[in-house]
Design an enzyme around this catalytic site. Sequence first.
Site, short mmCIF file in Angstrom:
data_model
loop_
_atom_site.label_atom_id
_atom_site.label_comp_id
_atom_site.label_asym_id
_atom_site.label_seq_id
_atom_site.Cartn_x
_atom_site.Cartn_y
_atom_site.Cartn_z
N HIS A 1 0.81 -1.22 0.00
CA HIS A 1 0.00 0.00 0.00
C HIS A 1 0.85 1.27 0.00
O HIS A 1 1.94 1.33 0.56
CB HIS A 1 -0.93 0.00 1.21
CG HIS A 1 -0.21 -0.04 2.54
ND1 HIS A 1 0.22 1.08 3.19
CD2 HIS A 1 0.16 -1.09 3.32
CE1 HIS A 1 0.80 0.75 4.31
NE2 HIS A 1 0.78 -0.57 4.42
N ASP A 2 0.35 2.28 -0.72
CA ASP A 2 0.93 3.62 -0.75
C ASP A 2 2.30 3.67 -1.40
O ASP A 2 3.06 4.62 -1.18
CB ASP A 2 1.00 4.22 0.66
CG ASP A 2 -0.38 4.32 1.30
OD1 ASP A 2 -1.16 5.20 0.89
OD2 ASP A 2 -0.69 3.50 2.19
N GLY B 1 5.25 -0.95 2.58
CA GLY B 1 4.43 0.21 2.30
C GLY B 1 5.19 1.51 2.18
O GLY B 1 6.31 1.65 2.68
#
Length: 262
Positions: free
Chosen positions: A123-124, A141
Amino acid sequence: MSTQIHPTAFVEDGAVLGENVTIGPFCHVGPHSQIGDSSVLMSHAVIAGYTELGAYCTLHPHAVLGGVPQVIGFETTPESRLVVGEKCVFREHTTAHSGMPKFGGLTTIGDNCFVMIGAHIAHDNHIGNNVVMANNVSLAGHITVGDNVWFGGLAAVHQFSRIGRNAFIGGGAIVVEDVIPFGSVVGNHAKLAGLNMVGLKRRGFSKADIRDIRAAYKAIFLGEGLFKGRLDQAAQDYADNPLAMEIITFIREGDRPICKPA
């Protein structure tokens, strides 16, 4: 040629498919997905969550895009998205997750990326163009990866790390510090092993450009005195050299340690 959906595939209401898309056997396309023109999902591929897939992409069997972040208790939300560019290839069992809303909610992957078997994009992450990830590369992440970065197989990168453009991450490297543009790192924990000379030559950097990058590298990492002093001196000596200053600016803008030579 029109869009083709195999009768065993499940494309949920609300999904938006471009022209000439191919959805193979046993694929699952979620209701908030968008698939660009001429993209291909081979058997058992999954596009979940709020995911946008660009044109001319290919998902091989069991690739999964748009899964929620691996954060305990997190649930799908419109503020958690994954956006993928054009002409990307995701080989078998690759995964890319959507972003965390409190960090902007967006994971991005650029154009012409090639993600090999079992690689993971958490994520991100913000992945540039023309990035190659070999088998079982794992990105935690909040990682930023510049254009034209190559990852050797089994490499892993710590969360919040930055990897500058045209860098090379050696196979099996465990990266816990930022990697400068044009750098080549190896080992556990990864250390600078020099410059990514092969990549620079392949991408058409001139001999003069490579000479300037090498000179700046030596001044910053191999000169005498403290690192900060060498960096400040290099900033003065190479103020008119964009490639040298790219390295210097990258180092100065970060708030994490930089990979240095062993």
